[in-house]
Enzyme design. Structure first.
Site: not given
Ligand code: ME8
Length: 520
Positions: A19, A22, A127, A130, A144, A147, A296, A299
């Site tokens: 989304h 990311h 959680c 997380c 949390c 979430h 926020k 997903k």
């Molecule tokens: O946490 N605003 O993956 P994830 C800004 N797999 N950035 C956002 C956002 C938002 N509303 N939502 C998501 C994970 N992001 C782990 C990471 S790394 C070794 C493992 C972005 O799919 C932002 O970069 O939940 C956030 O830190 C990341 O997506 C979380 O992606």
């Protein structure tokens, strides 16, 4: 020291498609990579997908697919999305890659042999969103905060990493390296976490409960905890331990994350590296959240914005521009289609797009699309030239500081400066007077040269638009270089330039505001 730059995004969970959140982090990484390329650095840009853990197994079940089939499909969705968004990553890592799994096992074995992993029992609040245990202090009304769900009480026999024993070392390290966690508010947040006792980290899950993960090399009845596995991607992708890439790029690593995953990156990761005998990452850059209606975008909360739909509606470079211009790196930002459209119409269609098309139109009309030779210059030319050279000076430190909104702001000072220069010199009036031909040549040359500056500085943000603009200005080199902006006078008189083009069509507000829900 060799000029090198290594940038990473988080590896995203494959429990859903990407989304706008990311997309933002990935576009920031892409912009930085392209900026350092522009400076002539050797760069490496890594992104990828995080494919183990309970949440992925649950998502596969929900989709009615075997987990391995599901992760292959979803990882491909991320990879394809980044291609469609013109993301220039050099590698795409998956935690299910054999090479990655080998490095995770090597590090686990090394830490185990050193006595920093032990067997014990854990009871706590887990959680699944997380994928970690939350401390009582982190819960808000028993839930949390990210979430909005109650964590599950979990008690299990597992392996533990002696993270607590590195607490004082980490506090010292962060104090001695103020450049490690940026912006400062997040460094303070990590120091805040560390002011409390630090629990050891549970780094395994029994296979009897979760059979999807990297097997522990010293006990086949367990798989590795997903965060311990995932963080290692940043070095496994560089071919750690032996590959040249690791030695070249690890000392210049820059991780980009949002604040949701500050704790694993600011605490677990440096301690894991220390325990494994590896230098911590050079910089951890933390940004805020994109929110809709103050919540926020995520997903798990059901609020998402599809970047590909946005691209289809508004154009890729317009979206890239908006994300980088609107958010102050480090702070939260509200996503609104009204502001997006206002930015496209005012900054892109009006200021930049009109400037470009009216300049090319005039050169076509007055000089048959051939760059004229500048003649005598006046104070007005001196002023515009020093403005352009000044913008180049300001731009570099702002980009290095991740102040993208300000870097774009100074480029727009130049855009507006050129628009004003044209209005002040009124080339259409000069063209009517035969005795003013010399003046007209200078004005048109100055305008086109300013556009060369603007399009070069924009290249990290809007690569396609920049390339299109440079090509129209008769500059054929596919990769612009920053040093070409050290001197005024890069475009060559006598060169044929392209026909006037519309870079950004105006968005019809009434139509698109009615179609508001289309992007979510
Ligand atoms: O946490 N605003 O993956 P994830 C800004 N797999 N950035 C956002 C956002 C938002 N509303 N939502 C998501 C994970 N992001 C782990 C990471 S790394 C070794 C493992 C972005 O799919 C932002 O970069 O939940 C956030 O830190 C990341 O997506 C979380 O992606």
């Amino acid at each position: 020291m060799a000029k090198r730059f290594y940038v990473t995004t988080p590896i995203y969970y494959v429990n859903d498609k990407p989304h706008i959140g990311h997309t933002y982090t990935t576009i920031v990484a892409d912009t930085l990579k392209r900026f350092y390329d522009l400076l002539g650095y050797e760069t490496f840009f890594l992104t990828g997908t995080d494919e183990h853990g309970e949440k992925i197994v649950e998502a596969a079940k929900k989709a009615g697919q075997p987990t391995d089939v599901y992760v292959d499909k979803m990882s491909a969705v991320f990879e394809e999305t980044w291609v469609k968004l013109n993301i220039s990553n050099d590698a795409f890592i998956r935690t299910t890659d054999k090479g990655h799994i080998k490095v995770v096992q090597l590090i686990l074995q090394r830490i185990y042999d050193a006595g920093d992993i032990y067997f014990g029992t854990y009871e706590g609040n887990y959680c699944i969103g997380c994928e970690r245990f939350l401390t009582a202090r982190e819960l808000v009304d028993g839930k949390c905060p990210d979430h909005k769900s109650e964590p599950v009480q979990s008690k299990e026999e597992n392996y533990f990493f002696r993270m607590g024993k590195y607490r004082t070392w980490l506090i010292e390290y962060i104090r001695k390296h103020p450049e490690f966690i940026r912006p400062e508010r997040y460094r303070n947040e990590v120091l805040g976490f560390l002011s409390e006792p630090l629990d050891d980290l549970c780094i395994s899950r029994p296979k009897s409960r979760l059979n999807w993960g990297v097997p522990l090399p010293f006990d086949e009845n367990f798989v590795t905890y997903v965060w311990f596995d995932a963080l290692i991607n940043y070095i496994s992708a560089l071919g750690y331990p032996e590959k040249v890439l690791f030695h070249k790029f690890w000392p210049v690593a820059n991780h980009l994350i949002a604040k949701d995953i500050l704790k694993p990156h600011g605490i677990y990761w440096p301690i894991m590296l220390k325990a494994a005998g590896i230098e911590p990452c050079h910089h951890l850059h933390v940004h805020g959240y994109w929110n809709i209606d103050e919540g926020k975008i995520s997903k798990s909360l059901g609020k998402v914005i599809d970047p590909l739909k946005l691209k289809n509606l508004f154009g890729l470079d317009a979206i890239r521009y908006f994300l980088m211009r609107e958010m102050v790196f480090g702070l939260d930002c509200n996503f609104s289609e009204e502001i997006l459209i206002a930015r496209i119409n005012a900054d892109l269609a009006n200021d930049l797009g009109n400037l470009f098309s009216r300049s090319l139109t005039m050169v076509k009309k007055y000089f048959e699309s051939t760059i004229p030779q500048p003649e005598t210059i006046t104070e007005k030319e001196e002023a515009l030239k020093s403005m352009a050279l000044g913008v180049v000076q300001d731009y570099q430190p702002l980009m290095k500081d991740l102040s993208f909104h300000k870097a774009l702001g100074v480029i727009w000072e130049l855009v507006n400066g050129v628009n004003k220069y044209i209005d002040d010199t009124a080339p259409w009036a000069l063209a009517k007077d035969r005795t003013k031909m010399e003046r007209l040549k200078t004005v048109m040359y100055w305008t086109l040269e300013s556009l060369r500056f603007i399009s070069t500085l924009l290249s990290p943000f809007m690569p396609e638009t920049s390339q299109k603009m440079l090509a129209q200005l008769g500059i054929k080199e596919p990769f612009p270089k920053f040093h070409t902006l050290n001197v005024w006078g890069g475009i060559r008189p006598g060169t044929k330039i392209g026909a006037p083009t519309i870079l950004f069509p105006r968005i019809d507000t009434s139509r698109n505001l009615n179609a508001k829900t289309k992007v979510s």
